[in-house]
Enzyme design. Structure first.
Site, short mmCIF file in Angstrom:
data_model
loop_
_atom_site.label_atom_id
_atom_site.label_comp_id
_atom_site.label_asym_id
_atom_site.label_seq_id
_atom_site.Cartn_x
_atom_site.Cartn_y
_atom_site.Cartn_z
N TRP A 25 0.82 -1.22 0.00
CA TRP A 25 0.00 0.00 0.00
C TRP A 25 0.85 1.27 0.00
CZ3 TRP A 25 -4.26 -1.03 4.29
CH2 TRP A 25 -5.00 -2.16 3.92
N LYS A 26 2.13 1.12 0.21
CA LYS A 26 3.03 2.28 0.33
C LYS A 26 2.48 3.25 1.39
CE LYS A 26 4.39 1.53 -4.39
NZ LYS A 26 5.24 1.98 -5.46
N HIS A 116 12.94 -2.39 -0.81
CA HIS A 116 12.14 -1.85 -1.92
C HIS A 116 12.95 -0.74 -2.61
CE1 HIS A 116 8.95 0.19 -4.11
NE2 HIS A 116 8.24 -0.93 -3.99
N GLY A 192 5.16 1.72 -10.83
CA GLY A 192 4.34 2.92 -10.88
C GLY A 192 4.31 3.61 -12.22
N GLY A 253 1.57 -2.74 -6.28
CA GLY A 253 1.52 -1.45 -5.60
C GLY A 253 0.17 -0.79 -5.81
N GLY A 254 0.10 0.13 -6.76
CA GLY A 254 -1.10 0.94 -6.98
C GLY A 254 -2.38 0.12 -7.05
#
Ligand code: PEP
Length: 274
Positions: A25-26, A116, A192, A253-254
């Site tokens: 989720w960062k 990361h 990303g 990620g996103g």
């Protein structure tokens, strides 16, 4: 919940490695939003007939969400695992702002992301620091999800595999052969960017990483360790990655911030035959 290694015995027969779909989720979502997302994800997976023996799902919320996510997963017995996005190489002490392996283990975290590319580039984490974090995770019985990957420049100058393999070898220094870890191949140029690697590019590097795992930790470790692909994974491209023999899942990620989209990524077995 079963430990990842024992769960792996029930895994897909093709490789013996239980696929893992992991959502990073960062620095997004507060603890209330985290609860809402985990609830929606669990309901959506249940509606899809999700079976944790076929694919494992883990989420990696920000530190401030971990207690809420733990409480929800534990109270509702949700078939999800969770981890943190980073940890300190130290177990305790005067390290203001850092979070240690023992603190994460006390929350029942299963995993922790280490190395990361955003930490390597934005926090100047060297291979030595990443290796210390891998060892710290293992010391706390956390499964490190070790991220490696090349920049576009690295790829142009050294080929696709040189940097990821060198990062893997450096991080494995001092790691025992029976260590339970996950490797995530994440080309920096694909993260990303909306421009994912091709499945063939992912397979090429994941194969090189598995060979390196074998050389450093031995054949058994190479055979059982899961290697994920990460970088602009979406519901539309996951199946093609999962058809690759050395790709055992995805670090997302996103697309992990949307419950429906992430649940669709988890459904990849419906349209994959390896
Ligand atoms: C990541 O940051 O680990 C990642 C894979 O991001 P994205 O899926 O958004 O490319």
């Amino acid at each position: 919940m079963k430990a990842p290694r024992s769960a792996r015995r029930d895994a897909a027969p093709q490789t013996g490695r239980l696929p893992l779909i992991a959502g990073n989720w960062k620095m997004n979502l507060d603890h209330l939003q985290a609860i809402a997302l985990v609830q929606k994800l669990a309901w959506t997976l249940q509606d899809h007939g999700y079976d944790e023996r076929i694919v494992e799902v883990a989420v990696f919320p920000p530190f401030t969400d971990l207690r809420s996510v733990q409480t929800l997963i534990s109270a509702d017995r949700l078939p999800l695992r969770f981890g943190a996005q980073d940890l300190s190489p130290h177990a305790s002490g005067a390290y203001t702002g850092d979070i240690s392996g023992p603190l994460l283990k006390a929350l029942d975290a299963t995993y922790v992301i280490v190395g990361h590319s955003e930490r390597r580039s934005l926090h100047a984490e060297t291979d030595q620091v990443v290796g210390a974090k891998v060892r710290a995770a293992l010391d706390s019985a956390l499964v490190p999800v070790l991220c490696v990957g090349e920049t576009a420049e690295d790829r142009e100058q050294q080929g696709a595999s040189a940097v990821p393999v060198a990062q893997l070898r450096a991080a494995l220094d001092g790691v025992p052969a029976d260590a339970d870890l996950v490797v995530a191949y994440e080309p920096v140029w694909a993260i990303g960017s909306g421009q994912a690697a091709t499945p063939e590019q992912a397979q090429e590097v994941c194969t090189a990483l598995r060979v390196a795992l074998g050389e450093v930790l031995g054949a058994e470790a190479a055979d059982r360790t899961r290697i994920l692909y990460g970088g602009s994974v979406k519901r539309d491209n996951i199946a093609d990655f999962m058809r690759q023999a050395d790709v055992d899942g995805a670090l997302v990620g996103g697309a992990s911030l949307d419950a429906a989209g992430f649940a669709d990524i988890v459904r990849f077995p419906k349209h994959v035959t390896r």
